[in-house]
Write a protein that holds these residues in place. Structure first.
Motif, mmCIF file in Angstrom:
data_model
loop_
_atom_site.group_PDB
_atom_site.id
_atom_site.type_symbol
_atom_site.label_atom_id
_atom_site.label_comp_id
_atom_site.label_asym_id
_atom_site.label_seq_id
_atom_site.Cartn_x
_atom_site.Cartn_y
_atom_site.Cartn_z
ATOM 1 N N ASP A 158 0.584 -1.291 0.091
ATOM 2 C CA ASP A 158 0.078 -0.019 -0.141
ATOM 3 C C ASP A 158 0.869 1.176 0.031
ATOM 4 O O ASP A 158 2.048 1.098 0.509
ATOM 5 N N GLY A 177 2.329 4.691 1.242
ATOM 6 C CA GLY A 177 2.698 5.098 2.448
ATOM 7 C C GLY A 177 2.977 4.002 3.535
ATOM 8 O O GLY A 177 3.466 4.506 4.909
ATOM 9 N N GLY A 221 6.022 2.697 3.371
ATOM 10 C CA GLY A 221 7.409 2.815 3.571
ATOM 11 C C GLY A 221 8.506 2.364 2.577
ATOM 12 O O GLY A 221 9.724 2.054 2.818
ATOM 13 N N SER A 252 11.067 4.415 1.364
ATOM 14 C CA SER A 252 11.854 4.938 2.516
ATOM 15 C C SER A 252 12.815 3.585 2.671
ATOM 16 O O SER A 252 14.160 3.737 3.221
ATOM 17 N N ASP A 273 11.607 12.111 6.897
ATOM 18 C CA ASP A 273 10.209 12.289 7.458
ATOM 19 C C ASP A 273 9.233 12.479 6.423
ATOM 20 O O ASP A 273 7.866 12.296 6.730
ATOM 21 N N GLN A 315 8.967 11.933 2.849
ATOM 22 C CA GLN A 315 9.092 11.432 1.779
ATOM 23 C C GLN A 315 8.069 11.489 0.718
ATOM 24 O O GLN A 315 6.842 11.257 1.214
ATOM 25 N N GLU A 316 8.305 12.128 -0.396
ATOM 26 C CA GLU A 316 7.145 12.407 -1.301
ATOM 27 C C GLU A 316 6.863 11.260 -2.126
ATOM 28 O O GLU A 316 7.458 9.986 -2.087
ATOM 29 N N ALA A 350 4.370 2.373 -6.843
ATOM 30 C CA ALA A 350 3.649 3.520 -6.147
ATOM 31 C C ALA A 350 2.545 2.916 -5.098
ATOM 32 O O ALA A 350 2.506 3.438 -4.169
HETATM 33 P P1 GDP Z 1 5.737 4.500 0.079
HETATM 34 O O1 GDP Z 1 4.562 5.186 -0.471
HETATM 35 O O2 GDP Z 1 5.408 2.925 0.542
HETATM 36 O O3 GDP Z 1 6.725 4.640 -0.734
HETATM 37 O O4 GDP Z 1 5.948 5.065 1.479
HETATM 38 P P2 GDP Z 1 7.266 5.991 1.753
HETATM 39 O O5 GDP Z 1 8.368 5.531 2.062
HETATM 40 O O6 GDP Z 1 6.841 7.154 0.943
HETATM 41 O O7 GDP Z 1 6.797 6.543 3.304
HETATM 42 C C1 GDP Z 1 5.531 7.331 3.708
HETATM 43 C C2 GDP Z 1 5.572 7.804 4.876
HETATM 44 O O8 GDP Z 1 5.802 7.078 6.043
HETATM 45 C C3 GDP Z 1 6.668 8.862 4.889
HETATM 46 O O9 GDP Z 1 6.290 10.218 5.744
HETATM 47 C C4 GDP Z 1 8.002 8.479 5.677
HETATM 48 O O10 GDP Z 1 8.910 9.209 6.125
HETATM 49 C C5 GDP Z 1 7.326 7.687 6.611
HETATM 50 N N1 GDP Z 1 7.925 6.116 7.037
HETATM 51 C C6 GDP Z 1 8.429 5.462 6.148
HETATM 52 N N2 GDP Z 1 9.123 4.411 7.030
HETATM 53 C C7 GDP Z 1 9.038 4.737 8.100
HETATM 54 C C8 GDP Z 1 9.306 3.925 9.483
HETATM 55 O O11 GDP Z 1 9.981 2.838 9.345
HETATM 56 N N3 GDP Z 1 8.950 4.450 10.420
HETATM 57 C C9 GDP Z 1 8.288 5.592 10.470
HETATM 58 N N4 GDP Z 1 7.973 6.123 11.709
HETATM 59 N N5 GDP Z 1 7.824 6.262 9.402
HETATM 60 C C10 GDP Z 1 8.323 5.892 8.166
#
Ligand code: GDP
Ligand code: MG
Length: 200
Positions: free
Chosen positions: A18, A20, A22, A25, A37, A39-40, A67
């Protein structure tokens, strides 16, 4: 360093899950050692490469970071087809993301490469106080579906390198040990060879 005169493996790795949870990240933590924090959101998909040297092999990962939004779903097979490894990510603070991860697992089991190294990853393990998905629930689901399982945090780096090293090790073990046959002789070849390509 390690990896000298040994197997060279190029492996396509896909991250699913899904939006968001991570995924981006985790990749940025692994590839750059960084965390953001804010991450776009990924649009469509993003591509990264990273090389890991083990004693027995050098693994070059071609990483497709998808995505996750439903509207991009129809593109997903492009990314998981031919993948040697898949990482299905959920967020421990979101039961919905766990349910969504299960859907990805079912899709991979139906349409993915049966030899794919597949990890279920419970990310954001640093947010223990907001946890909605018990460690045991993730572990049990993974076991029942023959997936590898890890809890990670891209934020604290918990288990992130472990995840990719574990995948690399399994790919190295699975690769034919025929010396020479696995070698990539030049950079120009590297882009084209897909040693873990599979028909699907
Ligand atoms: P993606 O949509 O799956 O690629 O998710 P992202 O990597 O864009 O992360 C979505 C949000 O979650 C961002 O604000 C990140 O900073 C946060 N995030 C990602 N991994 C972690 C984690 O391990 N811990 C915390 N607390 N926040 C995270
Ligand atoms: Mg992303």
């Amino acid at each position: 360093m390690a990896g000298t005169g040994n197997k060279n493996i190029q492996a396509k790795l896909v991250l699913l899950g899904d939006m968001g949870t991570g995924k981006t990240s985790l990749v940025l933590r692994f590839v750059k050692g960084q965390f953001y924090d804010n991450q776009e959101p990924t649009i469509g998909a993003a591509f990264f490469t990273q090389v890991l040297s083990l004693n027995e092999a050098t693994i070059k990962f071609d990483i497709w970071d998808t995505a996750g939004q439903e509207r991009y779903h129809s593109l997903a097979p492009m990314y998981y087809r031919g993948a040697a490894a898949a990482v299905v990510v959920y967020d421990i603070t979101s039961m919905d993301s766990f349910e969504r991860a299960k859907k990805w697992v079912r899709e991979l089991q139906r349409q993915g490469n049966p030899n794919m190294v597949t990890f279920l990853v419970a990310n954001k393990a640093d947010l223990e106080s907001s946890r909605q998905v018990d460690n045991e629930a993730g572990e049990l689901y993974a076991k029942e579906n023959r997936l590898l399982f890890l809890e990670t945090s891209a934020r604290t780096a918990q288990n992130v390198n472990e995840l990719f090293y574990d995948i690399a090790k399994r790919l190295a073990q699975a690769a034919p040990s025929r010396q020479g046959g696995m070698k990539l002789h030049s950079r120009s070849q590297e882009g084209r060879r897909r040693l873990f390509c599979c028909s699907s």
